[in-house]
Write an enzyme that holds these catalytic residues in place. Sequence first.
Site, PDB file in Angstrom:
ATOM      1  N   GLY A 144       6.050  57.837  22.316  1.00 61.22           N
ATOM      2  CA  GLY A 144       6.294  58.922  23.561  1.00 61.22           C
ATOM      3  C   GLY A 144       5.454  58.303  24.787  1.00 61.22           C
ATOM      4  O   GLY A 144       5.764  59.210  25.799  1.00 61.22           O
ATOM      5  N   GLU A 173       2.877  55.658  16.866  1.00 59.71           N
ATOM      6  CA  GLU A 173       4.248  54.795  16.858  1.00 59.71           C
ATOM      7  C   GLU A 173       4.901  54.670  18.254  1.00 59.71           C
ATOM      8  O   GLU A 173       6.244  54.839  18.182  1.00 59.71           O
ATOM      9  CB  GLU A 173       5.077  55.126  15.803  1.00 59.71           C
ATOM     10  CG  GLU A 173       5.521  56.498  15.437  1.00 59.71           C
ATOM     11  CD  GLU A 173       6.284  56.952  14.481  1.00 59.71           C
ATOM     12  OE1 GLU A 173       6.305  56.296  13.399  1.00 59.71           O
ATOM     13  OE2 GLU A 173       7.387  58.062  14.747  1.00 59.71           O
ATOM     14  N   GLY A 231       6.862  52.853  21.266  1.00 61.11           N
ATOM     15  CA  GLY A 231       7.905  51.811  21.490  1.00 61.11           C
ATOM     16  C   GLY A 231       7.963  51.304  22.847  1.00 61.11           C
ATOM     17  O   GLY A 231       7.353  50.096  23.397  1.00 61.11           O
ATOM     18  N   ARG A 232       8.265  52.160  23.787  1.00 59.87           N
ATOM     19  CA  ARG A 232       8.399  51.675  25.308  1.00 59.87           C
ATOM     20  C   ARG A 232       7.024  51.183  25.949  1.00 59.87           C
ATOM     21  O   ARG A 232       7.357  50.240  26.666  1.00 59.87           O
ATOM     22  CB  ARG A 232       8.695  53.109  25.983  1.00 59.87           C
ATOM     23  CG  ARG A 232       9.114  52.812  27.575  1.00 59.87           C
ATOM     24  CD  ARG A 232       9.254  54.141  27.987  1.00 59.87           C
ATOM     25  NE  ARG A 232      10.190  55.000  27.487  1.00 59.87           N
ATOM     26  CZ  ARG A 232      11.582  55.042  27.803  1.00 59.87           C
ATOM     27  NH1 ARG A 232      12.197  54.420  28.702  1.00 59.87           N
ATOM     28  NH2 ARG A 232      12.111  55.732  27.212  1.00 59.87           N
ATOM     29  N   CYS A 247      33.790  48.097  37.128  1.00 61.52           N
ATOM     30  CA  CYS A 247      34.899  48.957  37.901  1.00 61.52           C
ATOM     31  C   CYS A 247      34.488  50.510  37.661  1.00 61.52           C
ATOM     32  O   CYS A 247      35.588  51.074  37.415  1.00 61.52           O
ATOM     33  CB  CYS A 247      36.286  48.675  37.626  1.00 61.52           C
ATOM     34  SG  CYS A 247      36.546  46.742  37.591  1.00 61.52           S
ATOM     35  N   TYR A 270      14.072  49.368  25.787  1.00 57.84           N
ATOM     36  CA  TYR A 270      15.452  50.095  25.904  1.00 57.84           C
ATOM     37  C   TYR A 270      16.232  49.616  27.176  1.00 57.84           C
ATOM     38  O   TYR A 270      16.381  50.355  27.972  1.00 57.84           O
ATOM     39  CB  TYR A 270      15.105  51.811  26.255  1.00 57.84           C
ATOM     40  CG  TYR A 270      14.101  52.265  25.109  1.00 57.84           C
ATOM     41  CD1 TYR A 270      14.750  52.567  23.905  1.00 57.84           C
ATOM     42  CD2 TYR A 270      12.843  52.582  25.500  1.00 57.84           C
ATOM     43  CE1 TYR A 270      13.977  52.880  22.928  1.00 57.84           C
ATOM     44  CE2 TYR A 270      12.104  53.180  24.514  1.00 57.84           C
ATOM     45  CZ  TYR A 270      12.754  53.418  23.287  1.00 57.84           C
ATOM     46  OH  TYR A 270      11.970  54.048  21.966  1.00 57.84           O
TER      47      TYR A 270
HETATM   48  C1  LIG Z   1      11.846  56.399  19.604  1.00 62.34           C
HETATM   49  C2  LIG Z   1      10.995  56.628  18.364  1.00 62.34           C
HETATM   50  C3  LIG Z   1       9.535  56.375  18.914  1.00 62.34           C
HETATM   51  C4  LIG Z   1       9.109  55.402  20.052  1.00 62.34           C
HETATM   52  O1  LIG Z   1       9.239  56.164  21.245  1.00 62.34           O
HETATM   53  P1  LIG Z   1       8.939  55.822  22.619  1.00 62.34           P
HETATM   54  O2  LIG Z   1       9.133  56.745  23.349  1.00 62.34           O
HETATM   55  O3  LIG Z   1       9.365  54.581  22.723  1.00 62.34           O
HETATM   56  O4  LIG Z   1       7.176  55.609  22.324  1.00 62.34           O
HETATM   57  C5  LIG Z   1       8.576  56.790  17.836  1.00 62.34           C
HETATM   58  N1  LIG Z   1       8.909  57.327  16.690  1.00 62.34           N
HETATM   59  C6  LIG Z   1      10.253  57.832  16.488  1.00 62.34           C
HETATM   60  C7  LIG Z   1      10.437  58.354  15.283  1.00 62.34           C
HETATM   61  C8  LIG Z   1      11.105  57.369  17.311  1.00 62.34           C
HETATM   62  O5  LIG Z   1      12.507  58.018  17.202  1.00 62.34           O
END
Ligand SMILES: *Cc1c(COP(=O)(O)O)cnc(C)c1O
Length: 407
Positions: free
Chosen positions: A236, A272, A274-275, A345, A374
């Site tokens: 997050g 954990e 991602g972004r 379109c 993403y």
């Molecule tokens: C999507 C997700 C993440 C990563 O979220 P980011 O906003 O990309 O950091 C981590 N844990 C879980 C369970 C997720 O679904």
Amino acid sequence: MDRLPAAVRDAIEAQRMSGGDPLAMFIYDLDALRQHIERVMAALPAGVELYYAIKANSEAPILATLAPWVDGFEISSGGEIERVHDCPTPKRFVFSGPGKLDSDLRAAMRHDVEAIHVESLNEIERLQRLAREAGRMQAVFIRINPQLPPSLSTRLAMAGTPTPFGIDESDLAQAVRQVDAASHLRLQGFHVHAMSHQQQVERHERLLDAYLQRWPQWKALSAQPQSITHLNVGGGIGVDYLSDDQFDWQRLCRHLGRRLAEIDDAPLVRFEPGRFITAFCGYYAIEVLDMKASHGTHFLVCRGGTHQFRLPVAQGHDHPVIHLPQRPVAADAPRRRWTVVGQLCTPKDVLSRDRPLAGIAVGDVLALPLAGAYGYNISHADFLCHPRPTQLFLPAGTSQGPSVRSH
Ligand SMILES: *Cc1c(COP(=O)(O)O)cnc(C)c1O
């Protein structure tokens, strides 16, 4: 934000010169990715791990670049198990997500999943049955949807509010009893992934504080609290798409380090994200096909569009744009506000509105930065049967040529 690494610029130019149709492509700077993950990992305090949430971008070269650095991967589907399995560096992985299939849970256990994050009371029962069938003692984390003060929420909240994710905190005692009683499950920790797009480090510090404050109470719900060792605080961490003012990860890590040092019986903490890991390494480059004015708005119609890069429209923002002119633009060339659109379109195919750009011409290339997470993978690439874009991975060393993946 208006700077483009030389290697990325060269790769775009090479593609443009190679002939064929005007370009629309993703370029990933793996060297930048490696440097970024190195810094992110180096900031972690003792007793804190980081798993990369691969749904942000699970392309093979991305995972191969990250694998030597991260502690593991977080996955949310059977398909993502395959991606981790194909990674040249074997990594531990954990499995979250609502609506896990029996086949996915079986595949995860077959691939020796480190822990499964259970998201409902039914899932605990189902996993117990599948683990028993597999003759396996499976470590689990209970994913909690806790009560959170509204002041800690962001615009993409997964917890503290009604969501399909995790187990409501009011059902937590029952969930813990159920795992305790399950012959083939072992409760290893708790998991809270409460939000995405966190841009404020101070708020995230308070969020982690709130989890750590609850930690002893959550543990105490179990008959064997001493065997519960981990607290997964989710991802997050946000990315600021509109300015260069990025999340102060170092500060968050220092804060967490201090807090953990104050606590007796501190958990092993696992992030954990991602972004925040992969956003910065990616660029979406598109060529200007046409220019026109319509009812007072000036449009640049470009190759590609939101079917390849849905991120700006998904988030409702105007993406930054770096202009790569074919010919030098005079210093006094007037600026005009351009709305950058793609080939679809539909009036929703807008990548950016009212970008002030000077000396634009058909054939110029626009590079959209912050496209590594993403970006392509959340996009409806088959809409209108346009061909899929090239994805170019610029290697971390300079010895090999870039590896191209065309769809
Ligand atoms: C999507 C997700 C993440 C990563 O979220 P980011 O906003 O990309 O950091 C981590 N844990 C879980 C369970 C997720 O679904």
